[in-house]
Enzyme design. Structure first.
Site, mmCIF file in Angstrom:
data_model
loop_
_atom_site.group_PDB
_atom_site.id
_atom_site.type_symbol
_atom_site.label_atom_id
_atom_site.label_comp_id
_atom_site.label_asym_id
_atom_site.label_seq_id
_atom_site.Cartn_x
_atom_site.Cartn_y
_atom_site.Cartn_z
ATOM 1 N N ARG A 181 40.563 15.719 -30.711
ATOM 2 C CA ARG A 181 39.096 15.836 -30.284
ATOM 3 C C ARG A 181 38.410 16.997 -31.344
ATOM 4 O O ARG A 181 37.415 16.981 -31.634
ATOM 5 C CB ARG A 181 38.792 16.355 -28.784
ATOM 6 C CG ARG A 181 39.334 15.122 -27.965
ATOM 7 C CD ARG A 181 39.622 15.693 -26.479
ATOM 8 N NE ARG A 181 38.713 16.496 -25.749
ATOM 9 C CZ ARG A 181 39.156 17.217 -24.765
ATOM 10 N NH1 ARG A 181 40.302 17.440 -24.538
ATOM 11 N NH2 ARG A 181 37.871 17.804 -23.973
ATOM 12 N N ARG A 191 42.417 24.942 -18.688
ATOM 13 C CA ARG A 191 41.766 23.956 -17.714
ATOM 14 C C ARG A 191 42.713 22.650 -17.206
ATOM 15 O O ARG A 191 42.344 22.236 -16.278
ATOM 16 C CB ARG A 191 40.416 23.448 -18.507
ATOM 17 C CG ARG A 191 39.466 22.651 -17.800
ATOM 18 C CD ARG A 191 38.119 22.326 -18.572
ATOM 19 N NE ARG A 191 38.361 20.943 -19.465
ATOM 20 C CZ ARG A 191 37.559 20.845 -20.325
ATOM 21 N NH1 ARG A 191 36.196 21.413 -20.455
ATOM 22 N NH2 ARG A 191 37.791 19.791 -21.160
ATOM 23 N N ARG A 217 26.518 13.708 -30.173
ATOM 24 C CA ARG A 217 27.716 13.971 -30.767
ATOM 25 C C ARG A 217 27.808 13.430 -32.029
ATOM 26 O O ARG A 217 28.683 13.717 -32.715
ATOM 27 C CB ARG A 217 29.026 13.729 -30.046
ATOM 28 C CG ARG A 217 29.589 14.657 -28.948
ATOM 29 C CD ARG A 217 30.522 13.997 -27.974
ATOM 30 N NE ARG A 217 31.636 14.815 -27.619
ATOM 31 C CZ ARG A 217 31.611 15.462 -26.350
ATOM 32 N NH1 ARG A 217 30.699 14.958 -25.754
ATOM 33 N NH2 ARG A 217 32.593 16.075 -25.986
ATOM 34 N N LYS A 230 30.251 24.387 -22.835
ATOM 35 C CA LYS A 230 29.204 23.605 -22.511
ATOM 36 C C LYS A 230 28.707 23.458 -21.245
ATOM 37 O O LYS A 230 27.630 23.499 -20.851
ATOM 38 C CB LYS A 230 28.868 22.485 -23.365
ATOM 39 C CG LYS A 230 29.164 22.527 -24.716
ATOM 40 C CD LYS A 230 28.832 21.102 -25.659
ATOM 41 C CE LYS A 230 30.148 20.036 -25.187
ATOM 42 N NZ LYS A 230 31.520 20.401 -25.579
#
Ligand code: AMP
Length: 198
Positions: free
Chosen positions: A145, A128, A89, A14
């Protein structure tokens, strides 16, 4: 430009795609995750509250997020279109966003959903972690998550479909970052009347 909502699981790209779109079309960009991380870095009260949720892979409560989003939106220059990255969300956030924009005579524009297989997401998030050192990019928190995404965020995909503004881009079909970005640019240009159907 029409507003754009970028939607997808953690690690779906995103932020990266939002940056590319914002640069190409000179649009505003609100990443709620970046806003919260800046608050944490600056040691604000909001940052302190947010940290507890983020480090646990949980969502910040809707009422708080909605206030943050509205004030951030109002601080951006009007008229060029805004990319919403990481918001909404939950269904409550989506309803609030729709209303917040309608109150200002604006609308949601288009929603872009990035579909990426979960093993690819995990690989990208762990990579990441090594590059950016985000506290929530460890395997345990990533799993939480994903759970939160499936239970609270993914149902929104149908909500956007019902709004008639959902556009999906599947990594399994488009396969490369370049393939994804090209398809996304094309859809944006078509939606904004910058490109006619072939
Ligand atoms: P992100 O950078 O978008 O992956 O967001 C990192 C974390 O910030 C999330 O796991 C949540 O804890 C929090 N967060 C970001 N955006 C929202 C939102 N719209 N609603 C609730 N929590 C959020």
């Amino acid at each position: 430009m029409k507003n754009i909502i970028i939607f997808g699981a953690p690690g779906s790209g995103k932020g990266t795609y939002s940056d590319e779109i914002a640069k190409r079309y000179n649009m505003g960009h609100i990443s709620t995750g970046d806003v919260l991380r800046a608050e944490i870095k600056n040691g604000t009260e909001l940052g302190l509250v947010a940290k507890g949720y983020i480090d646990n892979g949980q969502l910040i409560p809707d009422a708080l997020m909605i206030d943050i989003l509205a004030s951030k939106y109002d601080s951006l220059p009007q008229g060029q279109g805004v990319i919403f990255d990481g918001f909404p969300r939950t269904i409550a956030q989506a309803e609030a966003l729709k209303k917040m924009l309608a109150d200002r005579g604006h609308d949601m524009g288009m929603m872009i959903e990035l579909i990426v297989p979960e093993d690819v997401l995990m690989f990208r998030l762990l990579r990441r972690a090594g590059l950016e050192g985000r506290a929530d990019d460890n395997e345990e928190t990533i799993r939480k998550r994903f759970e939160v995404y499936h239970s609270q965020t993914e149902p929104l995909s149908r909500w956007f479909e019902a709004e008639g503004i959902r556009h999906t881009f599947d990594w399994g079909i488009l396969l490369t970052k370049e393939g994804m970005i090209e398809a996304i640019f094309e859809a944006i240009e078509r939606e904004n009347g910058l490109k006619t159907d072939k």
